[in-house]
Design an enzyme around this catalytic site. Structure first.
Site, short mmCIF file in Angstrom:
data_model
loop_
_atom_site.label_atom_id
_atom_site.label_comp_id
_atom_site.label_asym_id
_atom_site.label_seq_id
_atom_site.Cartn_x
_atom_site.Cartn_y
_atom_site.Cartn_z
N CYS B 37 0.90 -1.37 0.06
CA CYS B 37 0.01 0.11 -0.09
C CYS B 37 0.88 1.25 -0.13
O CYS B 37 0.33 2.42 -0.08
CB CYS B 37 -0.86 0.12 1.29
SG CYS B 37 -0.29 -0.43 2.84
N CYS B 106 -1.23 -3.49 8.09
CA CYS B 106 -0.76 -2.68 8.98
C CYS B 106 -0.31 -3.20 10.34
O CYS B 106 0.51 -2.38 10.83
CB CYS B 106 -2.24 -1.80 9.20
SG CYS B 106 -2.74 -1.07 7.67
#
Lengths: 173, 126
Positions: B37, B106
């Site tokens: 990302c 994440c």
């Protein structure tokens, strides 16, 4: 699925997108639903799934990062869905600096600074892409890992470019 | 995609954002990035002579889940020993923030940021 074979192209990073588009249209014509109006259900199903493959293949080979990921996959290295993190500190420091510069521009609304950054990104991407092209020609495992790192860097650069475009669009509002 | 309340809370009121003085000898830095990302995360830990993490700061460029994950770990590591901090797992972070599967990376990023900072600590002590 080897998309290069699907389009009858050599499996290299160097793809002529205009030529790819021509091949795409020809393949599409051959599997168009109209051609299968009187075919059996099984043949219709096959044509539909082939159409889906052709579309996926075109989207994959058209875009340099996805094309590079596909080449890596064919060489046994799948980085498309990886959750692995990058720890190259000097590269990440540079990324942080560029993110900060983008943040500054979104506050200062300095269009010249945005243009300058755009050029910097462009040159950096071009340099990595040129190296990548050579690395992807190899079948040596360590060279391929190095190629994968270059693709990862391009993915970070793509994210930066998206952010830059978003800020530039906002400057013209 | 809906963010959990905890993610939104950390995203809207991030804890311990910023940097420490670079030249402070008790400060170590962990830099990590997620190619999937393009997120980048910097985590700094201030560790005393007894090996206790006295304070933490972070700077993250990324989505809400990445910011929340790093904000959360700065809270968690404070007061912990280096060994305790090293045992924080991404699954703990993901569970606490109720991260959906697509955002698990994440939490991995936040765990790896702690590890990267502690590696610098070890190499500094050696």
């Amino acid at each position: 699925m080897n998309y290069f074979e699907l389009f009858d192209l050599p499996a290299t990073f160097d793809v002529d997108v205009a030529d790819l588009s021509t091949r795409y249209r020809e393949l599409q014509k051959a599997t168009h639903p109209d051609r299968f109006a009187n075919a059996s259900e099984q043949q219709k199903m096959l044509a539909v799934s082939r159409t889906a493959q052709i579309n996926d293949g075109f989207q994959t080979l058209k875009e340099p990062i996805r094309r590079a990921e596909h080449l890596l996959e064919l060489k046994g290295v799948d980085i498309k869905n990886e959750t692995q993190t990058v720890k190259d500190t000097s590269f990440l420091m540079q990324q942080m600096e560029w993110r900060e510069a983008l943040e500054d521009i979104s506050h200062s609304r300095d269009a010249d600074a945005a243009d300058e950054l755009e050029q910097t990104f462009k040159q950096y991407r071009a340099a990595i892409t040129e190296q990548l092209q050579h690395l992807l020609a190899s079948d040596d495992a360590s060279v391929i890992q190095n190629a994968a790192d270059h693709v990862r860097k391009l993915k970070f650069m793509a994210k930066l470019q998206d952010e830059l475009v978003r800020i530039q669009d906002a400057l013209f509002e | 995609m809906a963010y959990s309340e905890k993610v939104i809370d950390h995203y809207e009121n991030p804890r311990n954002v910023g940097s420490f003085e670079k030249d402070d000898p008790s400060v170590v830095t962990g830099m990590v990035g997620a190619p999937a990302c393009g997120d980048v995360m910097k985590l700094q830990l201030k560790i005393n002579e007894a090996g206790i993490i006295e304070d933490a700061r972070f700077k993250t460029y990324g989505c809400g889940s990445a910011i929340a994950s790093s904000s959360l770990v700065t809270e968690w590591v404070k007061g912990k020993s280096v060994e305790e901090a090293a045992s924080i797992k991404n699954t703990d972070i993901a569970e606490e923030l109720a991260l959906p599967p697509v955002k698990i990376h994440c939490s991995i990023l936040a765990e790896d940021a702690i590890k990267a900072a502690l590696e610098e600590y070890k190499s500094k002590k050696a």
